[in-house]
Design a protein around this motif. Structure first.
Motif, PDB file in Angstrom:
ATOM      1  N   ALA A  91      -1.358  19.853   4.019  1.00 16.45           N
ATOM      2  CA  ALA A  91      -0.668  18.750   3.257  1.00 16.45           C
ATOM      3  C   ALA A  91      -0.129  17.380   4.190  1.00 16.45           C
ATOM      4  CB  ALA A  91       0.708  19.414   2.750  1.00 16.45           C
ATOM      5  N   LYS A  92      -0.255  16.545   3.709  1.00 15.70           N
ATOM      6  CA  LYS A  92       0.283  15.192   4.200  1.00 15.70           C
ATOM      7  C   LYS A  92       1.169  14.298   3.739  1.00 15.70           C
ATOM      8  CE  LYS A  92      -3.975  15.017   7.031  1.00 15.70           C
ATOM      9  NZ  LYS A  92      -5.303  15.037   6.414  1.00 15.70           N
ATOM     10  N   VAL A  93       1.863  13.726   4.035  1.00 21.52           N
ATOM     11  CA  VAL A  93       2.601  12.380   3.440  1.00 21.52           C
ATOM     12  C   VAL A  93       2.015  11.316   3.382  1.00 21.52           C
ATOM     13  CG1 VAL A  93       4.818  11.468   3.149  1.00 21.52           C
ATOM     14  CG2 VAL A  93       4.852  13.789   3.875  1.00 21.52           C
ATOM     15  N   ALA A  94       1.452  10.715   2.546  1.00 26.35           N
ATOM     16  CA  ALA A  94       0.747   9.659   2.396  1.00 26.35           C
ATOM     17  C   ALA A  94       1.157   8.550   3.186  1.00 26.35           C
ATOM     18  CB  ALA A  94       0.416   9.053   0.995  1.00 26.35           C
ATOM     19  N   TYR A  95       0.509   7.604   3.680  1.00 23.59           N
ATOM     20  CA  TYR A  95       0.741   6.403   4.641  1.00 23.59           C
ATOM     21  C   TYR A  95       1.601   5.322   3.787  1.00 23.59           C
ATOM     22  CZ  TYR A  95      -2.910   3.795   2.325  1.00 23.59           C
ATOM     23  OH  TYR A  95      -3.814   3.106   1.278  1.00 23.59           O
ATOM     24  N   GLY A 117       0.656  12.899  -5.078  1.00 17.31           N
ATOM     25  CA  GLY A 117       0.414  11.420  -5.599  1.00 17.31           C
ATOM     26  C   GLY A 117      -0.871  10.616  -4.846  1.00 17.31           C
ATOM     27  N   VAL A 118      -1.701  11.485  -4.573  1.00 13.19           N
ATOM     28  CA  VAL A 118      -3.140  10.931  -3.797  1.00 13.19           C
ATOM     29  C   VAL A 118      -4.224  11.318  -4.418  1.00 13.19           C
ATOM     30  CG1 VAL A 118      -4.540  10.784  -1.673  1.00 13.19           C
ATOM     31  CG2 VAL A 118      -1.915  10.738  -1.509  1.00 13.19           C
ATOM     32  N   GLY A 140      -0.663   6.771  -5.402  1.00 18.28           N
ATOM     33  CA  GLY A 140       0.576   5.909  -5.382  1.00 18.28           C
ATOM     34  C   GLY A 140       1.750   6.651  -5.748  1.00 18.28           C
ATOM     35  N   THR A 141       2.918   6.164  -5.631  1.00 12.41           N
ATOM     36  CA  THR A 141       4.126   6.778  -5.960  1.00 12.41           C
ATOM     37  C   THR A 141       4.195   6.709  -7.520  1.00 12.41           C
ATOM     38  OG1 THR A 141       5.210   4.529  -5.363  1.00 12.41           O
ATOM     39  CG2 THR A 141       5.639   6.347  -4.064  1.00 12.41           C
ATOM     40  N   HIS A 147       4.813  13.487 -11.851  1.00 12.82           N
ATOM     41  CA  HIS A 147       4.787  14.940 -11.672  1.00 12.82           C
ATOM     42  C   HIS A 147       6.261  15.304 -11.561  1.00 12.82           C
ATOM     43  CE1 HIS A 147       0.571  14.637 -10.058  1.00 12.82           C
ATOM     44  NE2 HIS A 147       0.548  16.010 -10.397  1.00 12.82           N
ATOM     45  N   VAL A 148       7.471  14.716 -10.917  1.00 19.03           N
ATOM     46  CA  VAL A 148       8.577  14.856 -10.874  1.00 19.03           C
ATOM     47  C   VAL A 148       9.235  15.050 -12.212  1.00 19.03           C
ATOM     48  CG1 VAL A 148      10.627  14.498  -9.957  1.00 19.03           C
ATOM     49  CG2 VAL A 148       8.855  14.132  -8.593  1.00 19.03           C
ATOM     50  N   ALA A 149       9.092  13.905 -13.105  1.00 22.05           N
ATOM     51  CA  ALA A 149       9.604  13.858 -14.414  1.00 22.05           C
ATOM     52  C   ALA A 149       9.195  15.043 -15.310  1.00 22.05           C
ATOM     53  CB  ALA A 149       9.071  12.349 -15.066  1.00 22.05           C
TER      54      ALA A 149
END
Length: 322
Positions: A91-95, A117-118, A140-141, A147-149
Protein backbone atom coordinates in the motif's frame (compact mmCIF):
# COMPACT_ATOMS: atom_id res chain seq x y z
CA UNK A 1 11.94 10.78 -37.27
CA UNK A 2 8.78 9.98 -35.34
CA UNK A 3 6.47 8.67 -38.09
CA UNK A 4 5.52 5.02 -37.55
CA UNK A 5 7.56 4.79 -34.33
CA UNK A 6 7.05 4.59 -30.58
CA UNK A 7 8.56 7.54 -28.67
CA UNK A 8 10.31 7.25 -25.30
CA UNK A 9 9.80 10.40 -23.23
CA UNK A 10 11.40 11.23 -19.87
CA UNK A 11 9.52 13.73 -17.70
CA UNK A 12 9.90 15.25 -14.24
CA UNK A 13 6.19 16.13 -14.20
CA UNK A 14 3.49 13.44 -14.19
CA UNK A 15 0.22 15.37 -14.29
CA UNK A 16 -2.59 14.13 -16.49
CA UNK A 17 -2.32 17.18 -18.79
CA UNK A 18 1.36 16.44 -19.43
CA UNK A 19 0.68 12.81 -20.37
CA UNK A 20 -2.21 13.71 -22.70
CA UNK A 21 -0.35 16.61 -24.34
CA UNK A 22 2.72 14.40 -24.92
CA UNK A 23 0.61 11.66 -26.52
CA UNK A 24 -1.21 14.22 -28.68
CA UNK A 25 2.13 15.65 -29.88
CA UNK A 26 3.49 12.20 -30.76
CA UNK A 27 0.28 11.27 -32.55
CA UNK A 28 0.28 14.51 -34.55
CA UNK A 29 3.87 13.83 -35.63
CA UNK A 30 2.84 10.42 -36.99
CA UNK A 31 4.00 8.32 -34.04
CA UNK A 32 2.17 5.10 -33.15
CA UNK A 33 2.79 4.96 -29.41
CA UNK A 34 4.35 6.62 -26.35
CA UNK A 35 6.43 5.36 -23.42
CA UNK A 36 6.57 7.85 -20.52
CA UNK A 37 9.35 7.42 -17.96
CA UNK A 38 8.48 9.35 -14.80
CA UNK A 39 8.80 9.45 -11.04
CA UNK A 40 7.39 6.20 -9.57
CA UNK A 41 3.66 6.49 -8.97
CA UNK A 42 0.60 4.27 -9.11
CA UNK A 43 -1.60 6.97 -10.65
CA UNK A 44 -2.39 5.98 -14.26
CA UNK A 45 -3.58 8.52 -16.81
CA UNK A 46 -5.15 7.52 -20.13
CA UNK A 47 -3.80 8.88 -23.40
CA UNK A 48 -5.92 10.76 -25.89
CA UNK A 49 -8.39 8.87 -28.10
CA UNK A 50 -7.11 5.34 -27.41
CA UNK A 51 -3.58 6.26 -28.46
CA UNK A 52 -1.26 3.50 -27.14
CA UNK A 53 0.88 4.64 -24.22
CA UNK A 54 2.48 3.16 -21.14
CA UNK A 55 4.01 4.69 -17.99
CA UNK A 56 7.16 3.30 -16.39
CA UNK A 57 9.52 4.53 -13.67
CA UNK A 58 12.94 6.07 -14.38
CA UNK A 59 14.79 2.79 -13.83
CA UNK A 60 12.75 0.90 -16.43
CA UNK A 61 12.88 3.93 -18.76
CA UNK A 62 16.68 3.98 -18.52
CA UNK A 63 16.85 0.26 -19.34
CA UNK A 64 14.63 0.86 -22.39
CA UNK A 65 16.88 3.74 -23.45
CA UNK A 66 19.95 1.49 -23.11
CA UNK A 67 18.20 -1.15 -25.25
CA UNK A 68 17.40 1.48 -27.93
CA UNK A 69 20.99 2.72 -28.06
CA UNK A 70 22.56 -0.72 -28.07
CA UNK A 71 20.28 -2.32 -30.69
CA UNK A 72 20.41 -1.64 -34.40
CA UNK A 73 16.65 -2.09 -34.94
CA UNK A 74 14.88 -1.88 -31.57
CA UNK A 75 11.35 -3.26 -31.60
CA UNK A 76 8.23 -2.56 -29.55
CA UNK A 77 5.34 -5.00 -29.23
CA UNK A 78 1.88 -3.48 -28.70
CA UNK A 79 -0.85 -5.58 -27.10
CA UNK A 80 -3.98 -5.03 -24.97
CA UNK A 81 -3.22 -4.56 -21.25
CA UNK A 82 -3.72 -7.40 -18.77
CA UNK A 83 -5.16 -7.23 -15.26
CA UNK A 84 -3.28 -9.22 -12.63
CA UNK A 85 -5.47 -10.53 -9.80
CA UNK A 86 -4.33 -11.84 -6.43
CA UNK A 87 -0.84 -10.42 -6.54
CA UNK A 88 -0.05 -8.76 -3.18
CA UNK A 89 0.84 -5.09 -3.51
CA UNK A 90 2.41 -2.77 -0.97
CA UNK A 91 0.00 0.00 0.00
CA UNK A 92 1.18 3.52 -0.80
CA UNK A 93 0.11 7.04 0.10
CA UNK A 94 -0.26 8.77 -3.28
CA UNK A 95 2.10 11.60 -4.15
CA UNK A 96 -0.85 14.03 -4.47
CA UNK A 97 -2.21 13.27 -0.99
CA UNK A 98 -1.99 16.19 1.47
CA UNK A 99 0.55 15.66 4.24
CA UNK A 100 0.96 16.95 7.79
CA UNK A 101 1.89 18.52 10.07
CA UNK A 102 -1.18 20.71 10.52
CA UNK A 103 0.02 24.21 9.55
CA UNK A 104 -2.86 26.03 11.30
CA UNK A 105 -3.02 24.02 14.55
CA UNK A 106 0.13 21.87 14.82
CA UNK A 107 -1.16 20.20 18.02
CA UNK A 108 -3.95 18.49 16.05
CA UNK A 109 -2.83 15.62 13.83
CA UNK A 110 -3.55 15.89 10.11
CA UNK A 111 -4.40 13.95 8.03
CA UNK A 112 -6.97 11.95 10.01
CA UNK A 113 -7.25 8.84 7.87
CA UNK A 114 -6.31 7.30 4.50
CA UNK A 115 -8.75 5.74 2.03
CA UNK A 116 -8.61 4.34 -1.54
CA UNK A 117 -8.16 7.15 -4.06
CA UNK A 118 -5.92 5.89 -6.90
CA UNK A 119 -7.29 4.42 -10.14
CA UNK A 120 -10.87 4.23 -8.86
CA UNK A 121 -13.46 3.04 -11.39
CA UNK A 122 -16.49 5.33 -11.02
CA UNK A 123 -19.58 6.51 -12.86
CA UNK A 124 -19.07 9.81 -14.64
CA UNK A 125 -20.84 12.49 -16.64
CA UNK A 126 -21.47 11.84 -20.35
CA UNK A 127 -19.48 15.04 -20.95
CA UNK A 128 -16.31 13.58 -19.38
CA UNK A 129 -13.81 13.46 -22.26
CA UNK A 130 -12.00 10.54 -20.61
CA UNK A 131 -15.16 8.54 -19.90
CA UNK A 132 -16.12 5.36 -21.72
CA UNK A 133 -19.68 4.02 -21.56
CA UNK A 134 -20.49 6.22 -18.58
CA UNK A 135 -17.48 5.10 -16.53
CA UNK A 136 -13.97 6.41 -15.99
CA UNK A 137 -10.91 5.65 -13.88
CA UNK A 138 -9.97 8.67 -11.74
CA UNK A 139 -7.44 9.40 -9.00
CA UNK A 140 -7.52 12.05 -6.30
CA UNK A 141 -8.88 12.98 -2.90
CA UNK A 142 -12.21 13.35 -4.73
CA UNK A 143 -12.14 9.56 -5.04
CA UNK A 144 -11.12 8.77 -1.43
CA UNK A 145 -13.62 11.20 0.12
CA UNK A 146 -16.73 9.27 -1.05
CA UNK A 147 -15.22 6.07 0.38
CA UNK A 148 -14.99 7.78 3.78
CA UNK A 149 -18.48 9.31 3.48
CA UNK A 150 -20.03 5.94 2.58
CA UNK A 151 -18.38 4.19 5.53
CA UNK A 152 -19.45 7.00 7.88
CA UNK A 153 -23.06 6.61 6.64
CA UNK A 154 -22.93 2.87 7.38
CA UNK A 155 -21.48 3.50 10.86
CA UNK A 156 -24.18 6.09 11.59
CA UNK A 157 -26.86 3.58 10.52
CA UNK A 158 -25.38 0.97 12.89
CA UNK A 159 -24.83 3.44 15.74
CA UNK A 160 -27.40 6.26 15.36
CA UNK A 161 -26.44 7.79 18.73
CA UNK A 162 -22.75 8.24 17.87
CA UNK A 163 -21.58 11.82 17.42
CA UNK A 164 -19.31 12.89 14.52
CA UNK A 165 -16.38 12.86 16.96
CA UNK A 166 -17.20 9.30 18.07
CA UNK A 167 -17.36 8.12 14.45
CA UNK A 168 -14.05 9.81 13.66
CA UNK A 169 -12.49 8.23 16.75
CA UNK A 170 -13.71 4.77 15.70
CA UNK A 171 -12.18 5.23 12.24
CA UNK A 172 -8.84 6.51 13.53
CA UNK A 173 -8.26 3.99 16.34
CA UNK A 174 -9.11 0.91 14.25
CA UNK A 175 -7.27 1.90 11.05
CA UNK A 176 -4.64 -0.42 9.56
CA UNK A 177 -1.03 0.71 9.95
CA UNK A 178 0.08 -1.94 7.43
CA UNK A 179 -1.30 -2.66 3.97
CA UNK A 180 -3.84 -5.45 3.24
CA UNK A 181 -0.96 -7.79 2.36
CA UNK A 182 0.69 -7.14 5.73
CA UNK A 183 3.50 -5.15 4.12
CA UNK A 184 4.34 -1.68 5.50
CA UNK A 185 2.74 1.41 3.97
CA UNK A 186 5.00 3.57 1.81
CA UNK A 187 4.64 7.27 1.00
CA UNK A 188 5.20 8.28 -2.61
CA UNK A 189 7.38 11.27 -3.38
CA UNK A 190 11.03 12.10 -3.93
CA UNK A 191 12.36 9.89 -2.50
CA UNK A 192 9.82 7.26 -1.45
CA UNK A 193 9.84 6.51 2.28
CA UNK A 194 8.00 4.52 4.92
CA UNK A 195 4.74 6.33 5.70
CA UNK A 196 4.05 7.78 9.13
CA UNK A 197 1.04 9.51 10.78
CA UNK A 198 1.83 12.77 8.93
CA UNK A 199 1.20 10.78 5.72
CA UNK A 200 -1.80 8.59 6.65
CA UNK A 201 -3.11 9.82 10.04
CA UNK A 202 -4.42 6.80 11.93
CA UNK A 203 -3.82 4.53 8.93
CA UNK A 204 -5.89 2.92 6.17
CA UNK A 205 -9.64 2.79 6.85
CA UNK A 206 -10.89 -0.46 8.36
CA UNK A 207 -14.72 -0.35 8.12
CA UNK A 208 -15.42 -3.61 9.97
CA UNK A 209 -13.05 -2.66 12.78
CA UNK A 210 -14.61 0.79 13.08
CA UNK A 211 -18.03 -0.81 13.62
CA UNK A 212 -16.77 -2.22 16.94
CA UNK A 213 -13.92 -0.01 18.25
CA UNK A 214 -14.41 -0.86 21.94
CA UNK A 215 -13.62 2.66 23.17
CA UNK A 216 -14.24 6.04 21.56
CA UNK A 217 -12.85 9.51 22.26
CA UNK A 218 -16.00 11.63 22.13
CA UNK A 219 -16.27 15.43 21.99
CA UNK A 220 -19.39 17.41 22.88
CA UNK A 221 -20.31 21.06 22.58
CA UNK A 222 -18.20 22.00 25.63
CA UNK A 223 -15.12 20.40 24.05
CA UNK A 224 -15.42 22.46 20.89
CA UNK A 225 -15.96 25.63 22.92
CA UNK A 226 -12.78 24.78 24.86
CA UNK A 227 -10.97 24.47 21.52
CA UNK A 228 -12.18 27.93 20.42
CA UNK A 229 -11.00 29.39 23.73
CA UNK A 230 -7.62 27.69 23.30
CA UNK A 231 -7.37 29.17 19.78
CA UNK A 232 -7.79 32.65 21.22
CA UNK A 233 -11.32 33.53 20.06
CA UNK A 234 -12.98 36.10 22.32
CA UNK A 235 -16.12 35.46 24.38
CA UNK A 236 -18.46 37.46 22.11
CA UNK A 237 -17.33 35.63 18.96
CA UNK A 238 -17.80 32.21 20.60
CA UNK A 239 -21.18 33.26 22.07
CA UNK A 240 -22.43 34.29 18.60
CA UNK A 241 -21.23 31.01 17.11
CA UNK A 242 -22.79 28.67 19.68
CA UNK A 243 -25.93 30.76 20.28
CA UNK A 244 -25.50 31.15 24.03
CA UNK A 245 -23.54 33.32 26.44
CA UNK A 246 -20.05 31.86 26.78
CA UNK A 247 -17.12 32.82 28.97
CA UNK A 248 -13.65 31.33 28.47
CA UNK A 249 -11.76 30.32 31.64
CA UNK A 250 -9.18 32.78 33.00
CA UNK A 251 -6.45 30.19 32.41
CA UNK A 252 -6.30 29.52 28.66
CA UNK A 253 -7.09 25.84 27.91
CA UNK A 254 -4.51 23.68 26.14
CA UNK A 255 -5.30 22.39 22.65
CA UNK A 256 -3.36 19.28 23.69
CA UNK A 257 -6.29 18.40 25.98
CA UNK A 258 -8.79 18.24 23.09
CA UNK A 259 -10.29 14.76 23.44
CA UNK A 260 -8.86 13.45 20.17
CA UNK A 261 -7.84 9.84 19.38
CA UNK A 262 -4.29 11.07 18.71
CA UNK A 263 -1.63 13.10 20.53
CA UNK A 264 0.56 15.56 18.63
CA UNK A 265 3.06 17.66 20.59
CA UNK A 266 4.72 20.34 18.43
CA UNK A 267 7.45 21.11 20.97
CA UNK A 268 8.42 18.73 23.78
CA UNK A 269 10.99 20.64 25.82
CA UNK A 270 9.81 19.51 29.27
CA UNK A 271 7.64 16.70 30.65
CA UNK A 272 3.97 17.28 29.87
CA UNK A 273 0.73 15.70 31.12
CA UNK A 274 -2.28 15.39 28.81
CA UNK A 275 -5.88 14.47 29.66
CA UNK A 276 -8.13 12.09 27.74
CA UNK A 277 -11.61 10.64 28.26
CA UNK A 278 -12.94 7.42 26.72
CA UNK A 279 -16.46 6.05 26.37
CA UNK A 280 -17.03 2.29 26.35
CA UNK A 281 -19.15 1.26 23.34
CA UNK A 282 -18.20 -2.42 23.60
CA UNK A 283 -19.14 -5.08 26.16
CA UNK A 284 -20.43 -3.38 29.35
CA UNK A 285 -18.22 -5.47 31.67
CA UNK A 286 -14.78 -4.66 30.25
CA UNK A 287 -11.25 -4.00 31.45
CA UNK A 288 -8.78 -2.14 29.23
CA UNK A 289 -5.06 -2.21 30.04
CA UNK A 290 -2.57 0.15 28.42
CA UNK A 291 0.24 -1.11 26.20
CA UNK A 292 2.78 1.62 25.52
CA UNK A 293 5.20 1.83 22.59
CA UNK A 294 6.80 5.24 23.21
CA UNK A 295 8.36 7.23 20.35
CA UNK A 296 12.14 7.13 20.30
CA UNK A 297 13.69 9.38 22.94
CA UNK A 298 10.56 9.62 25.12
CA UNK A 299 9.20 7.96 28.26
CA UNK A 300 5.40 7.62 28.40
CA UNK A 301 3.23 6.64 31.38
CA UNK A 302 -0.54 6.42 31.91
CA UNK A 303 -2.58 6.96 35.05
CA UNK A 304 -4.47 4.80 35.71
CA UNK A 305 -2.85 2.00 33.72
CA UNK A 306 -6.14 0.05 33.55
CA UNK A 307 -9.73 1.19 32.98
CA UNK A 308 -12.59 -0.86 34.47
CA UNK A 309 -16.06 -0.47 32.94
CA UNK A 310 -19.41 -1.94 33.96
CA UNK A 311 -23.11 -1.36 33.32
CA UNK A 312 -23.08 1.89 35.31
CA UNK A 313 -19.56 3.14 34.46
CA UNK A 314 -19.36 3.87 30.73
CA UNK A 315 -16.99 6.84 30.68
CA UNK A 316 -13.56 7.18 32.34
CA UNK A 317 -10.73 9.71 32.32
CA UNK A 318 -6.99 9.11 32.31
CA UNK A 319 -3.80 11.13 31.95
CA UNK A 320 -0.71 10.57 29.81
CA UNK A 321 2.64 11.91 30.96
CA UNK A 322 5.31 12.26 28.28
Amino acid sequence: MVAGKVVLCFTTVSLRTDITSASAAVKEAGGVGLIVAKNPSDALYPCNEDFPCIEVDYEIGTRILFYIRSTRSPLVKLRPPKTFIGKPLSAKVAYFSSRGPNSITPAILKPDIAAPGVNILAATSPLDALGEGGYVMHSGTSMSTPHVAGIVALLKAMHPNWSPAAIKSALVTTAWRNGPSGLPIFAEGSPQKLANPFDFGGGIMNPNGAADPGLVYDIGKAGYMQYLCARGYNNSAISRLVGQNTKCPIKKPSILDMNLPSITIPSLKNPITIKRSVTNVGAPESIYRATIEPPFGTIVSLNPNALVFNSTVRKLDFTITI
